[in-house]
Scaffold this active site. Structure first.
Site, PDB file in Angstrom:
ATOM      1  CD  GLU A 192       7.727  -2.738 -18.710  1.00 27.72           C
ATOM      2  OE1 GLU A 192       7.684  -3.230 -17.571  1.00 27.72           O
ATOM      3  OE2 GLU A 192       6.812  -2.869 -19.551  1.00 27.72           O
ATOM      4  CB  CYS A 203       4.304  -1.672 -18.127  1.00 30.22           C
ATOM      5  SG  CYS A 203       3.500  -2.665 -19.417  1.00 30.22           S
ATOM      6  CE  LYS A 218       5.788  -3.445 -14.357  1.00 31.26           C
ATOM      7  NZ  LYS A 218       5.921  -4.263 -15.584  1.00 31.26           N
TER       8      LYS A 218
END
Length: 263
Positions: free
Chosen positions: A45, A145, A111
């Protein structure tokens, strides 16, 4: 569908704010993964910049150049490359995973779940859609994540046909137990492969433990990274995935008319 592909989770210590140093690390590692037969490579990430919040808007200016270089590398090596970087768009800044397939950018995923305990939501905008896309490495879903803690998102990726989910992450110490447990659970409950790449080393006040994982639909740890820079590489056998889905027919036995809409 491919019978199977070789995948690598590429972990290295991200240098905060040094895009060119990180690109050099990534390029060398991807080429090394290629020599070990990898067709799919997943980077960490925010691998190009780290979470250098104050400088992210400036660092994001380099993202189009970095993306173009990765696309060229994916063409030269005949690979699919996935990893997240800061992305500017119409006045907003996103944590975006770019998917490059043999020289073409075939998708972007922003994200969805921003980690408020580290103020990610103060500096970045969240995405508004999931992504599953057909590639030469199979049908890939992408998450980033903190998304890992939201099982409903992974179920949607499965329902949309994901065979492999790529998870770039910067998952810090001391939450190794959550990392291993959740990755394994998401793979087992959705009967797909999960390629999860974590960063390693020290970044500011945070320590990252690496331990990138490739997990099968059966919950087997096919490859594990240690705490240092490495490429954890494994074969993803799609025929075995399909056999396991027939062996444990969880999709057929679902009762969505009972569950209703999950709020």
């Amino acid at each position: 569908m491919n019978a199977g592909i070789c995948a690598s989770a590429i972990q290295f210590p991200i240098v905060a704010g040094d895009v060119d140093a990180n690109l050099k690390q990534a390029r060398i590692a991807i080429q090394r993964a290629h020599t070990h037969g990898a067709h799919l490579a997943v980077l960490p990430e925010m691998w190009s910049s780290g979470y250098d919040y104050k400088r992210l808007p400036t660092l994001a200016d380099a993202t189009p150049r970095i993306a173009a270089e990765l696309s060229e590398l994916s063409a030269n090596l005949n690979m699919v490359i996935v990893g997240s970087m800061p992305e500017k768009d119409r006045g907003s800044l996103y944590n975006t995973a770019f998917i490059h397939d043999r020289g073409q950018e075939v998708g972007r995923y922003r994200k969805l779940h921003l980690f408020s305990p580290m103020k990610e939501d103060r500096f970045l905008a969240s995405g508004d859609s999931t992504l599953v896309i057909a590639t030469s490495a199979g049908r890939l879903g992408v998450a980033i994540c903190y998304d890992l803690r939201f099982p409903e998102m992974f179920r949607k990726l499965a329902l949309d046909g994901a065979e492999v989910v790529c998870l770039p992450a910067q998952w810090p110490s001391p939450r190794q137990l959550h990392w291993r447990t959740l990755i394994r659970a998401r793979a087992i409950e959705n009967q797909f492969f999960l390629v999860a790449t974590n960063s390693c080393g020290q970044l500011g006040s945070l320590s990252f433990f690496g331990m990138s994982l490739i997990v099968s639909p059966r919950g087997e740890f096919l490859a594990e990274g240690g705490e240092e820079a490495t490429e954890a590489t494994a074969l993803l056998d799609f025929a075995d995935m399909n056999a396991y889905r027939k062996e444990i027919p969880a999709w057929h036995d679902r009762r969505p008319e009972i569950y209703g809409t999950l709020l």
